[in-house]
Design an enzyme around this catalytic site. Structure first.
Site, short mmCIF file in Angstrom:
data_model
loop_
_atom_site.label_atom_id
_atom_site.label_comp_id
_atom_site.label_asym_id
_atom_site.label_seq_id
_atom_site.Cartn_x
_atom_site.Cartn_y
_atom_site.Cartn_z
N CYS A 73 0.94 -8.12 5.34
CA CYS A 73 0.59 -6.72 5.11
C CYS A 73 -0.83 -6.53 4.56
O CYS A 73 -1.37 -7.41 3.90
CB CYS A 73 1.61 -6.06 4.19
SG CYS A 73 3.22 -5.88 4.99
N ASP A 74 -1.37 -5.37 4.89
CA ASP A 74 -2.60 -4.79 4.40
C ASP A 74 -3.66 -5.77 3.92
O ASP A 74 -4.28 -6.44 4.73
CB ASP A 74 -2.25 -3.74 3.33
CG ASP A 74 -1.53 -2.57 3.99
OD1 ASP A 74 -2.19 -1.79 4.70
OD2 ASP A 74 -0.31 -2.46 3.85
N LYS A 75 -3.88 -5.91 2.62
CA LYS A 75 -5.02 -6.70 2.13
C LYS A 75 -4.73 -8.20 2.12
O LYS A 75 -5.64 -9.00 1.96
CB LYS A 75 -5.44 -6.26 0.72
CG LYS A 75 -5.63 -4.75 0.59
CD LYS A 75 -6.51 -4.18 1.67
CE LYS A 75 -6.32 -2.70 1.87
NZ LYS A 75 -5.00 -2.27 2.28
N CYS A 95 4.96 -2.31 8.46
CA CYS A 95 5.33 -0.98 8.96
C CYS A 95 4.96 -0.82 10.43
O CYS A 95 3.89 -1.24 10.88
CB CYS A 95 4.69 0.10 8.10
SG CYS A 95 5.33 0.11 6.41
N ASP A 147 0.82 -1.21 0.00
CA ASP A 147 0.00 0.00 0.00
C ASP A 147 0.85 1.26 0.00
O ASP A 147 0.49 2.27 -0.62
CB ASP A 147 -0.94 0.01 1.21
CG ASP A 147 -2.20 -0.80 0.97
OD1 ASP A 147 -2.12 -1.77 0.18
OD2 ASP A 147 -3.24 -0.48 1.55
N SER A 162 -5.35 5.27 5.21
CA SER A 162 -4.34 4.37 5.76
C SER A 162 -4.52 4.28 7.26
O SER A 162 -4.99 5.21 7.91
CB SER A 162 -2.95 4.93 5.44
OG SER A 162 -1.97 4.34 6.26
N GLU A 214 -6.73 4.32 -0.71
CA GLU A 214 -6.30 4.76 0.61
C GLU A 214 -5.63 6.12 0.45
O GLU A 214 -4.80 6.32 -0.45
CB GLU A 214 -5.29 3.73 1.15
CG GLU A 214 -5.15 3.69 2.63
CD GLU A 214 -4.33 2.49 3.05
OE1 GLU A 214 -4.92 1.52 3.57
OE2 GLU A 214 -3.10 2.50 2.86
#
Length: 553
Positions: free
Chosen positions: A119-121, A191, A78, A468, A442
């Protein structure tokens, strides 16, 4: 065993021959076959090391008598996709991840699965697949990144995004930004703040699908590798006992996860992903449930961007188990829920303890008596909107201002960077929802620029898109219905007055209904920006953010 469908009996001699072509022995083929879903790649810092985690998982599976069979899935970073057309593909990738795992696990009937996201998705996509397939499964993430250090201060990716705005506002020079860029992300891992990736990994642990430590042990510690081996061993126990994801991820478990979400002040993206994951288990989570649980759950942690701490600090303070043990005192944790550890939540919590009350505050000294996320409603958001209230300054909790309207993120960021946004403005970014974007981009760049320019205590940002987990300030997203569906956000005009009242959970466009009806009658039909490829199909299939942006049944 489920894998017998592809390996047992006279008729499966050709199938076994294909396994042997890859070097599998008769002994390996005879054992339970465990699918290892590896999302390693060389474009996401949280995934660059997942081949090592995968080797640990495989070692654990072999030690416990199984045969690991690895296969990959895609992943989008992202941060790297931010603020350009690539971000349209991030949320949309979640459905492809779930679908691709379903394909692999149904075409090749594994006995169980180990999911290795970070991570993310990728995390919610894998969770959706696990609940959809409902065969014995366990999750082991790659772990969070350490925070960067500069002049004795902890920094992270969001520091760099905000630094861009600070340079524009002449509060920082380009050489200082370069130094920050070089230090903020010191190595592998998701992150380092309570952004979407870490939020969802912590939610996975709270849900019971990851072992204690899953959400917080840093990527670079040996403890992460040991946990991966334990996950590999534990999947064999889950298989033996036939414990499936839906036995663990029950309605009560989802309530536990939401309570932890509120205590931590997680990313607003969890309000998209948790309902989407529940949907795969046949469980409907109404947005009102988030407010109900938030009302009973104290916000006891403030991690970046809401506060000074990072995930490594949360881990050292006792991690998710310590958070759960603390808020259990509020009656918001069902200790009878089963977990992949083989124990119930209550048994896991017996050994948990808070090691640093500056990071995990006690119930008599919370940051707020309410949780970190709030759902707002009103004539501007009849189906709801989402804000990370724990990251909103007190002065912006109740706010009224003049609308500055932009029909895309790109136009808004240009106006912000050109310093055309003034204190008291309310930036409205629309046609960025799941359908209208398409892909519900985002928006870390505009929110970070507002913070970097020092406007976060005087400027609010509203959108039918999303933010985000690194966003702070009065950033209200997921406004539903979205503009592309003719929602009220499509009717806002430059200069309209918008009232925000986060404590009252309201979002109001101060325009009378007669005028709104007039605008509605003259509203031009939405025209899709993308008419070919996956995103065009996605726009036709995706539902509202208020239902998790899942595909239509």
């Amino acid at each position: 065993m489920r894998s017998d469908l592809m390996k047992k009996g006279l008729e499966r001699a050709p199938h076994r021959s294909l396994f042997k072509a890859m070097g599998y022995t008769d002994e390996e083929i005879a054992r339970p076959l465990i699918g290892v879903v590896n999302s390693a790649n060389e474009i996401i810092p949280g995934h660059i090391h997942l081949d090592l985690i995968t080797q640990d998982v495989k070692a654990g599976i072999r030690m416990a008598g199984g045969t690991p069979v690895e296969f990959p899935v895609i992943g989008v970073c992202d941060g790297i996709a931010m603020n350009h057309a690539g971000m349209k593909y991030s949320l949309a990738s979640r459905e492809l991840i779930a679908d691709s795992i379903e394909i692999m696990a149904m075409a090749h009937p594994f006995d169980a699965l180990v999911f290795i996201p970070n991570c993310d998705k990728i995390v919610p996509g894998m969770l959706m697949a696990a609940l959809r397939l409902n065969i014995p499964s366990i999750f082991i993430s790659g772990g969070p990144m350490l925070a960067g250090k500069i002049q004795g201060k902890s920094v992270d990716l969001i520091s760099v995004f905000e630094g861009v705005g600070a340079v524009k506002a002449k509060k920082m020079n380009s050489s200082q930004l370069q130094q920050l860029e070089d230090c903020a992300c010191p190595g592998c891992g998701s992150c380092s703040g309570m952004y979407t990736a870490n939020s969802m990994n912590c939610v996975t642990e709270a849900l019971g699908l990851g072992l204690p430590g899953h959400g917080t042990i840093p990527a670079v510690l040996s403890a992460r590798h040991r946990l991966a081996k334990y996950a590999g061993m534990k999947i064999m126990d889950l298989l033996k006992k036939n414990v499936k994801p839906r036995d663990i991820a029950t309605p009560a478990a989802f309530k536990n996860a939401i309570a932890v979400d509120m205590a931590l002040g997680c990313s607003t993206n969890t309000v998209l992903h948790i309902p989407a994951v529940a949907h795969e288990a046949g469980i409907t989570l109404d947005l009102n449930l988030f407010n109900k649980i938030s009302a009973k759950t104290a916000n006891i942690c403030k991690l970046s961007p809401a506060g000074p701490h990072h995930i490594e600090d949360l881990d050292a303070a006792g991690g998710i188990q310590a958070v759960m043990k603390t808020i259990a005192g509020l009656g918001v944790i069902d200790e009878k829920c089963l977990t992949v550890s083989g124990k119930k939540v209550g048994a896991n919590l017996k050994t948990a303890r808070v090691l640093n009350e500056a990071v995990i505050r006690p119930l008599n000294n919370p940051y707020s008596p309410q949780g970190g996320i709030a759902i707002l409603r009103g004539n501007l958001a009849p189906d709801g909107a989402v804000v990370k209230q724990s990251a909103v300054a007190p002065a912006m909790q109740v706010n009224e201002g003049r609308a500055r309207v932009f029909d895309s993120e790109d136009r808004a960021i240009a106006a912000i960077m050109d310093r055309k946004i003034k204190p008291g403005d309310i930036v409205v970014i629309r046609y960025e929802g799941p359908k209208g974007g398409p892909g519900m981009r985002e928006m870390l760049s505009p929110t970070s620029a507002i913070v970097g320019m020092g406007l976060d205590k005087s400027v609010a940002l509203l959108t039918d898109g999303r933010f985000s987990g690194g966003t702070q300030g009065a950033a209200i997203g997921h406004i539903s219905p979205e503009a592309a569906e003719g929602g009220p956000i499509a009717l806002v005009k430059e200069g309209d007055i918008i009232a925000i009242d986060i404590p009252a959970k309201t979002l109001t466009l101060k325009v009378d209904e007669a005028e709104l009806d007039k605008r509605r009658r003259t509203l031009k039909p939405w025209t899709p920006a993308i008419t070919t490829g996956y995103l065009a199909r996605y726009a036709k299939m995706v539902t509202s953010a208020s239902t998790g942006a899942v595909f239509k049944d």
